[in-house]
Scaffold this motif. Sequence first.
Motif, PDB file in Angstrom:
ATOM      1  N   PHE A  75       1.277   4.536   9.202  1.00 35.89           N
ATOM      2  CA  PHE A  75       1.329   3.482   9.312  1.00 35.89           C
ATOM      3  C   PHE A  75       0.862   2.284  10.498  1.00 35.89           C
ATOM      4  N   HIS A 123      -0.542  -0.452   4.641  1.00 31.95           N
ATOM      5  CA  HIS A 123      -0.968  -1.514   3.666  1.00 31.95           C
ATOM      6  C   HIS A 123      -0.366  -1.423   2.083  1.00 31.95           C
ATOM      7  N   HIS A 126       0.001   1.417   0.538  1.00 38.34           N
ATOM      8  CA  HIS A 126       1.247   2.054   0.564  1.00 38.34           C
ATOM      9  C   HIS A 126       2.123   1.565  -0.033  1.00 38.34           C
ATOM     10  N   GLY A 169       0.930  11.623  -0.368  1.00 33.01           N
ATOM     11  CA  GLY A 169      -0.367  11.012  -1.165  1.00 33.01           C
ATOM     12  C   GLY A 169      -1.607  12.395  -0.992  1.00 33.01           C
ATOM     13  N   ASP A 193      -4.158  13.063  -0.701  1.00 34.92           N
ATOM     14  CA  ASP A 193      -4.686  13.732   0.663  1.00 34.92           C
ATOM     15  C   ASP A 193      -3.830  14.198   1.610  1.00 34.92           C
ATOM     16  N   ARG A 228      -4.326   9.411  -5.150  1.00 36.29           N
ATOM     17  CA  ARG A 228      -5.068   8.684  -4.108  1.00 36.29           C
ATOM     18  C   ARG A 228      -6.658   8.581  -4.183  1.00 36.29           C
ATOM     19  N   LEU A 287      -5.259   2.191  -5.807  1.00 41.34           N
ATOM     20  CA  LEU A 287      -5.945   1.482  -4.271  1.00 41.34           C
ATOM     21  C   LEU A 287      -6.776   2.387  -3.875  1.00 41.34           C
ATOM     22  N   ALA A 312      -5.201   2.254   6.265  1.00 48.82           N
ATOM     23  CA  ALA A 312      -5.325   2.125   7.416  1.00 48.82           C
ATOM     24  C   ALA A 312      -6.678   2.135   8.876  1.00 48.82           C
ATOM     25  N   THR A 313      -7.543   3.001   8.415  1.00 46.70           N
ATOM     26  CA  THR A 313      -8.822   3.061   9.045  1.00 46.70           C
ATOM     27  C   THR A 313      -9.770   2.290   8.605  1.00 46.70           C
ATOM     28  N   ARG A 334      -8.774  -0.857  10.198  1.00 42.79           N
ATOM     29  CA  ARG A 334      -8.568  -1.317  11.597  1.00 42.79           C
ATOM     30  C   ARG A 334      -9.646  -1.422  11.585  1.00 42.79           C
TER      31      ARG A 334
HETATM   32  P1  ATP Z   1      -5.418   6.544   7.596  1.00 45.72           P
HETATM   33  O1  ATP Z   1      -6.885   6.229   7.330  1.00 45.72           O
HETATM   34  O2  ATP Z   1      -5.395   5.903   9.091  1.00 45.72           O
HETATM   35  O3  ATP Z   1      -4.817   7.675   7.854  1.00 45.72           O
HETATM   36  P2  ATP Z   1      -4.086   6.027   5.714  1.00 45.72           P
HETATM   37  O4  ATP Z   1      -4.344   4.413   5.066  1.00 45.72           O
HETATM   38  O5  ATP Z   1      -4.372   6.997   5.297  1.00 45.72           O
HETATM   39  O6  ATP Z   1      -4.163   5.646   7.049  1.00 45.72           O
HETATM   40  P3  ATP Z   1      -0.868   6.705   6.463  1.00 45.72           P
HETATM   41  O7  ATP Z   1      -0.077   6.252   7.143  1.00 45.72           O
HETATM   42  O8  ATP Z   1      -1.822   8.333   6.935  1.00 45.72           O
HETATM   43  O9  ATP Z   1      -2.221   5.634   5.892  1.00 45.72           O
HETATM   44  O10 ATP Z   1      -0.640   7.551   4.846  1.00 45.72           O
HETATM   45  C1  ATP Z   1       1.270   7.738   4.683  1.00 45.72           C
HETATM   46  C2  ATP Z   1       0.964   8.269   3.796  1.00 45.72           C
HETATM   47  O11 ATP Z   1       1.033   7.523   2.428  1.00 45.72           O
HETATM   48  C3  ATP Z   1       0.146   9.294   3.476  1.00 45.72           C
HETATM   49  O12 ATP Z   1       0.754  10.178   2.164  1.00 45.72           O
HETATM   50  C4  ATP Z   1      -0.977   8.862   2.196  1.00 45.72           C
HETATM   51  O13 ATP Z   1      -1.700   9.803   1.872  1.00 45.72           O
HETATM   52  C5  ATP Z   1      -0.370   7.541   1.806  1.00 45.72           C
HETATM   53  N1  ATP Z   1      -1.371   6.284   1.166  1.00 45.72           N
HETATM   54  C6  ATP Z   1      -2.136   5.391   2.007  1.00 45.72           C
HETATM   55  N2  ATP Z   1      -2.567   4.917   1.653  1.00 45.72           N
HETATM   56  C7  ATP Z   1      -2.196   4.968   0.028  1.00 45.72           C
HETATM   57  C8  ATP Z   1      -3.285   5.059  -0.949  1.00 45.72           C
HETATM   58  N3  ATP Z   1      -4.557   4.468  -1.180  1.00 45.72           N
HETATM   59  N4  ATP Z   1      -2.862   5.227  -1.992  1.00 45.72           N
HETATM   60  C9  ATP Z   1      -1.664   6.448  -2.359  1.00 45.72           C
HETATM   61  N5  ATP Z   1      -0.802   6.628  -0.960  1.00 45.72           N
HETATM   62  C10 ATP Z   1      -1.511   6.286   0.533  1.00 45.72           C
END
Ligand code: ATP
Length: 218
Positions: A10, A14, A17, A106, A108, A133, A173, A177-178, A181
């Motif tokens: 987190f 965003h 999430h 997610g 990924d 995702r 969506l 977070a990348t 940032r």
């Molecule tokens: P970063 O880009 O830093 O990896 P992130 O957007 O992936 O950030 P995380 O904090 O890594 O966010 O994700 C936490 C959890 O939320 C993970 O299980 C990730 O798969 C899920 N997640 C993040 N963004 C999404 C999205 N847009 N849709 C569905 N699941 C999401």
Amino acid sequence: MELGIFGGTFHPVHLGHLRAAEEVREALGLARVLFVPAKLPPHKDARAVAPPEVRLDLLRRAVEGNPAFGISDLELGRPGPSYSVDTLRELRAGLAPGDRLWFLVGSDAFREIHTWYRYPEIFALADLAVMSRPPDAAPPAPPAALEGELTPTPGGLRHRSGREVRFVPVTLLDVSATAIRRALVQGRSVRYLVPEAVRGELERLGREHPHWFSGSLT
Ligand code: ATP
Ligand code: MG
């Protein structure tokens, strides 16, 4: 009672999430979804990450107003790196015998779950809700090492412990977070990527502590 646990860095929270958690809550009839920010993602550089209290504060602002959403700071108080397996074990210990714990990930994250600390135990500790995702709308393949332990069912997979792995398609969506940032560091807008309740503070942090947002988390 059915409870969702949503772990992550987190950095920052965003709308991807929040919307995914809301749709899983609705699809599975969860009473509550608990967001659990990681203190220090294992193998990541602490200087390149906003301190946990900062990420926690942004999360608080983000979930405020949704009575079904809550936050656990359990990983922040624990010494050493945060491991999901320990978090799930600890949360499970506080539940009633009939309660059901769903671990939200997610697609990924699920695809990489075989790299997580003691990951086979995760499958025995909680039911898994695997959220779609972008770019993938389809369910990800389970880790090859668990092949013998997971059996296909109409709704997904069943672990030999009896727990489920359920794929939950959510609105795709493409927010990460990348990307947020990167926008902060470059002074670009993050409006409509994060809740308005988070945006002002996040933009201020981006201006005052750009190094927190300039490192790579992967
Ligand atoms: P970063 O880009 O830093 O990896 P992130 O957007 O992936 O950030 P995380 O904090 O890594 O966010 O994700 C936490 C959890 O939320 C993970 O299980 C990730 O798969 C899920 N997640 C993040 N963004 C999404 C999205 N847009 N849709 C569905 N699941 C999401
Ligand atoms: Mg991520």
